[in-house]
Motif scaffolding. Structure first.
Motif, PDB file in Angstrom:
ATOM      1  N   PHE A   1       3.015 -56.732  12.920  1.00 29.37           N
ATOM      2  CA  PHE A   1       3.377 -55.700  13.884  1.00 29.37           C
ATOM      3  C   PHE A   1       3.390 -56.264  15.300  1.00 29.37           C
ATOM      4  O   PHE A   1       2.521 -57.051  15.687  1.00 29.37           O
ATOM      5  N   VAL A   2       4.408 -55.861  16.060  1.00 29.01           N
ATOM      6  CA  VAL A   2       4.537 -56.204  17.475  1.00 29.01           C
ATOM      7  C   VAL A   2       4.924 -54.927  18.207  1.00 29.01           C
ATOM      8  O   VAL A   2       5.989 -54.358  17.951  1.00 29.01           O
ATOM      9  N   ASN A   3       4.044 -54.462  19.086  1.00 36.34           N
ATOM     10  CA  ASN A   3       4.306 -53.228  19.835  1.00 36.34           C
ATOM     11  C   ASN A   3       4.698 -52.073  18.922  1.00 36.34           C
ATOM     12  O   ASN A   3       5.643 -51.322  19.194  1.00 36.34           O
ATOM     13  N   GLY A   4       3.968 -51.960  17.803  1.00 40.34           N
ATOM     14  CA  GLY A   4       4.164 -50.816  16.923  1.00 40.34           C
ATOM     15  C   GLY A   4       5.339 -50.901  15.979  1.00 40.34           C
ATOM     16  O   GLY A   4       5.650 -49.925  15.285  1.00 40.34           O
ATOM     17  N   ARG A   5       6.003 -52.060  15.915  1.00 44.63           N
ATOM     18  CA  ARG A   5       7.143 -52.242  15.018  1.00 44.63           C
ATOM     19  C   ARG A   5       6.914 -53.481  14.160  1.00 44.63           C
ATOM     20  O   ARG A   5       6.466 -54.511  14.655  1.00 44.63           O
ATOM     21  N   ALA A   6       7.250 -53.380  12.868  1.00 45.82           N
ATOM     22  CA  ALA A   6       7.156 -54.536  11.976  1.00 45.82           C
ATOM     23  C   ALA A   6       8.462 -54.694  11.223  1.00 45.82           C
ATOM     24  O   ALA A   6       9.031 -53.721  10.710  1.00 45.82           O
ATOM     25  N   LEU A   7       8.932 -55.923  11.148  1.00 51.74           N
ATOM     26  CA  LEU A   7      10.149 -56.242  10.406  1.00 51.74           C
ATOM     27  C   LEU A   7       9.849 -56.221   8.910  1.00 51.74           C
ATOM     28  O   LEU A   7       8.870 -56.822   8.451  1.00 51.74           O
ATOM     29  N   VAL A   8      10.697 -55.533   8.139  1.00 54.14           N
ATOM     30  CA  VAL A   8      10.557 -55.494   6.687  1.00 54.14           C
ATOM     31  C   VAL A   8      11.925 -55.718   6.048  1.00 54.14           C
ATOM     32  O   VAL A   8      12.969 -55.503   6.673  1.00 54.14           O
ATOM     33  N   LYS A   9      11.889 -56.147   4.788  1.00 53.44           N
ATOM     34  CA  LYS A   9      13.126 -56.406   4.052  1.00 53.44           C
ATOM     35  C   LYS A   9      13.024 -55.779   2.672  1.00 53.44           C
ATOM     36  O   LYS A   9      11.972 -55.843   2.023  1.00 53.44           O
ATOM     37  N   LEU A  10      14.112 -55.175   2.232  1.00 49.52           N
ATOM     38  CA  LEU A  10      14.208 -54.623   0.888  1.00 49.52           C
ATOM     39  C   LEU A  10      15.563 -55.014   0.333  1.00 49.52           C
ATOM     40  O   LEU A  10      16.601 -54.689   0.930  1.00 49.52           O
ATOM     41  N   GLU A  11      15.526 -55.754  -0.773  1.00 43.00           N
ATOM     42  CA  GLU A  11      16.733 -56.357  -1.337  1.00 43.00           C
ATOM     43  C   GLU A  11      17.384 -57.237  -0.273  1.00 43.00           C
ATOM     44  O   GLU A  11      16.757 -58.164   0.208  1.00 43.00           O
ATOM     45  N   ASP A  12      18.606 -56.944   0.159  1.00 39.95           N
ATOM     46  CA  ASP A  12      19.285 -57.826   1.112  1.00 39.95           C
ATOM     47  C   ASP A  12      19.356 -57.247   2.519  1.00 39.95           C
ATOM     48  O   ASP A  12      20.128 -57.734   3.351  1.00 39.95           O
ATOM     49  N   ALA A  13      18.564 -56.229   2.820  1.00 39.29           N
ATOM     50  CA  ALA A  13      18.682 -55.549   4.109  1.00 39.29           C
ATOM     51  C   ALA A  13      17.343 -55.525   4.843  1.00 39.29           C
ATOM     52  O   ALA A  13      16.279 -55.363   4.238  1.00 39.29           O
ATOM     53  N   TYR A  14      17.423 -55.661   6.171  1.00 43.99           N
ATOM     54  CA  TYR A  14      16.250 -55.659   7.042  1.00 43.99           C
ATOM     55  C   TYR A  14      16.218 -54.387   7.887  1.00 43.99           C
ATOM     56  O   TYR A  14      17.255 -53.819   8.226  1.00 43.99           O
ATOM     57  N   GLY A  15      15.006 -53.991   8.248  1.00 45.00           N
ATOM     58  CA  GLY A  15      14.799 -52.886   9.172  1.00 45.00           C
ATOM     59  C   GLY A  15      13.386 -52.968   9.713  1.00 45.00           C
ATOM     60  O   GLY A  15      12.713 -53.999   9.572  1.00 45.00           O
ATOM     61  N   TYR A  16      12.904 -51.864  10.311  1.00 41.57           N
ATOM     62  CA  TYR A  16      11.589 -51.878  10.947  1.00 41.57           C
ATOM     63  C   TYR A  16      10.832 -50.601  10.601  1.00 41.57           C
ATOM     64  O   TYR A  16      11.429 -49.522  10.495  1.00 41.57           O
ATOM     65  N   VAL A  17       9.510 -50.760  10.435  1.00 43.02           N
ATOM     66  CA  VAL A  17       8.637 -49.612  10.203  1.00 43.02           C
ATOM     67  C   VAL A  17       7.613 -49.532  11.323  1.00 43.02           C
ATOM     68  O   VAL A  17       7.323 -50.529  11.996  1.00 43.02           O
ATOM     69  N   ASP A  18       7.059 -48.313  11.525  1.00 44.92           N
ATOM     70  CA  ASP A  18       5.942 -48.178  12.452  1.00 44.92           C
ATOM     71  C   ASP A  18       4.639 -48.263  11.662  1.00 44.92           C
ATOM     72  O   ASP A  18       4.645 -48.492  10.445  1.00 44.92           O
ATOM     73  N   THR A  19       3.513 -48.087  12.331  1.00 45.54           N
ATOM     74  CA  THR A  19       2.218 -48.305  11.686  1.00 45.54           C
ATOM     75  C   THR A  19       1.871 -47.235  10.651  1.00 45.54           C
ATOM     76  O   THR A  19       0.893 -47.391   9.919  1.00 45.54           O
ATOM     77  N   THR A  20       2.666 -46.176  10.578  1.00 46.34           N
ATOM     78  CA  THR A  20       2.474 -45.174   9.523  1.00 46.34           C
ATOM     79  C   THR A  20       3.353 -45.460   8.310  1.00 46.34           C
ATOM     80  O   THR A  20       3.244 -44.770   7.296  1.00 46.34           O
ATOM     81  N   GLY A  21       4.239 -46.462   8.437  1.00 50.73           N
ATOM     82  CA  GLY A  21       5.173 -46.767   7.359  1.00 50.73           C
ATOM     83  C   GLY A  21       6.514 -46.090   7.510  1.00 50.73           C
ATOM     84  O   GLY A  21       7.415 -46.291   6.682  1.00 50.73           O
ATOM     85  N   ARG A  22       6.673 -45.293   8.563  1.00 46.66           N
ATOM     86  CA  ARG A  22       7.950 -44.611   8.787  1.00 46.66           C
ATOM     87  C   ARG A  22       9.013 -45.633   9.174  1.00 46.66           C
ATOM     88  O   ARG A  22       8.767 -46.520   9.992  1.00 46.66           O
ATOM     89  N   ARG A  23      10.191 -45.504   8.601  1.00 46.16           N
ATOM     90  CA  ARG A  23      11.287 -46.431   8.877  1.00 46.16           C
ATOM     91  C   ARG A  23      11.966 -46.020  10.179  1.00 46.16           C
ATOM     92  O   ARG A  23      12.825 -45.148  10.201  1.00 46.16           O
ATOM     93  N   VAL A  24      11.577 -46.682  11.261  1.00 46.60           N
ATOM     94  CA  VAL A  24      12.068 -46.305  12.584  1.00 46.60           C
ATOM     95  C   VAL A  24      13.418 -46.940  12.889  1.00 46.60           C
ATOM     96  O   VAL A  24      14.152 -46.454  13.754  1.00 46.60           O
TER      97      VAL A  24
END
Length: 335
Positions: A133-156
């Motif tokens: 996590f950096v400033n409340g955002r974490a990079l995540v990947k599922l299959e071939d796509a990337y996005g970001y979640v907050d510390t609650t797991g919400r896909r922001v």
């Protein structure tokens, strides 16, 4: 005006009567550094005393402490050591990363999620890749796509990006087709994808690649250092290492040469000193390009918490900013 290293001879670092040398060492973090002597692992403090003994003899790999916990491996699985050297979070994960902002990415089974310092799942394992996590955002990947979640797991930021990096200074590298640009924390593309390569922002500037050469842009996307460099590192403490006509030197944020290219290798500045290699040996220079610690080591690492890692023959130790080798009792403290 170009800055050149003082050509006058510099005395070698003074030898201590009982220098501490180990088979391997890490940088200092949170007041301690991991050291290894044969099969023994421990953490020493800045005075050279063992302050944390790794309690489990099955631990073969350990890392720096972050937020009071250190990733460690025993057998095929990972857990976290607390500040006593015992398991703060029992070994159980297939992969584990350092804590950041109160959470750590771990692989449980085949998927990544996040645990809190008590080892409880804060975000259930569901991703193929997860970063810190950096400033409340974490990079995540599922299959071939990337996005970001907050510390609650919400896909922001929805998992729709083909490639992306962690946020730095509120901007993150993102790829569209074959070109790279930058998004803000809401996922909006704020610097158009026009670069063949792009890197994280540091000190207000980001390294970008156009074709085979590198330059720097600011947070508005303006090119402030033209892409004419064969290679460059990120800015750190106001200077960036740059490869110019086959040798390494340093440039300032305007692209002006601040330390003339003359090194075989040059690393980032940290705590006012930078590792450089000259004629096969490593030493440290200050921001004026003067030798602070003469080139005499087989290898060297950045300064962290007032100590720099140095390799002498096949062993590693630490020096202070004057080049004095750290001495102390070392493993004698725990024998």
């Amino acid at each position: 005006m170009l800055q050149f290293i003082n050509p006058q001879p510099v005395a070698l670092a003074s030898a201590m009567t009982n220098p501490l040398l180990f088979d391997s060492v890490s940088d200092f973090a949170e007041g301690v550094a991991l050291v290894r002597m044969k099969s023994q692992l421990a953490y020493i403090n800045r005075d050279g005393q063992v302050s944390i003994r790794v309690a489990d003899d099955n631990v073969t790999v350990a890392t720096d402490y972050a937020e009071g916990l250190a990733v460690a491996q025993a057998g095929d699985f990972f857990g976290y050591l607390d500040r006593s050297g015992s398991w703060g979070i029992p070994v159980q994960f297939r992969k584990a990363k350092a804590f950041s902002e109160g959470l750590a990415a771990v692989q449980g089974g085949t998927k990544y999620g996040y645990v809190n310092p008590q080892g409880e799942w804060a975000i259930e394992p569901q991703f193929d890749l997860a970063e810190r996590f950096v400033n409340g955002r974490a990079l995540v990947k599922l299959e071939d796509a990337y996005g970001y979640v907050d510390t609650t797991g919400r896909r922001v930021v929805p998992l729709t990006l083909k490639d992306a990096w962690s946020f730095a200074e509120s901007l993150a590298v993102a790829r569209v087709d074959q070109l790279y640009g930058y998004i803000n924390p809401d996922g909006e593309m704020v610097i158009a994808p026009t670069y063949d390569g792009a890197f994280s922002f540091a000190e207000g500037l980001a390294r970008v690649r156009q074709g085979r050469t590198f330059g720097f842009i600011n947070a508005e996307g303006k090119m402030v250092v033209e892409p004419t460099l064969a290679f460059a590192s990120d800015f750190s403490e106001g200077l960036a290492a740059a490869l110019i006509e086959g040798q390494w030197g340093y440039i300032d944020p305007t692209g002006r040469v601040a330390i003339a290219p003359q090194f075989d290798y040059a690393a980032d500045f940290s705590e006012g000193l930078a590792v450089v290699q000259k004629d096969g040996r490593y030493g440290y220079v200050n921001p004026q390009g003067e030798w602070a610690i003469a080139p005499q080591y087989a290898n060297a690492g950045k300064f962290s918490e007032g100590r720099g890692r140095v390799q002498i023959d096949h062993r590693w130790g630490f020096v202070d900013a004057e080049g004095n080798l750290l001495s102390g009792a070392g493993f004698k403290d725990v024998e």
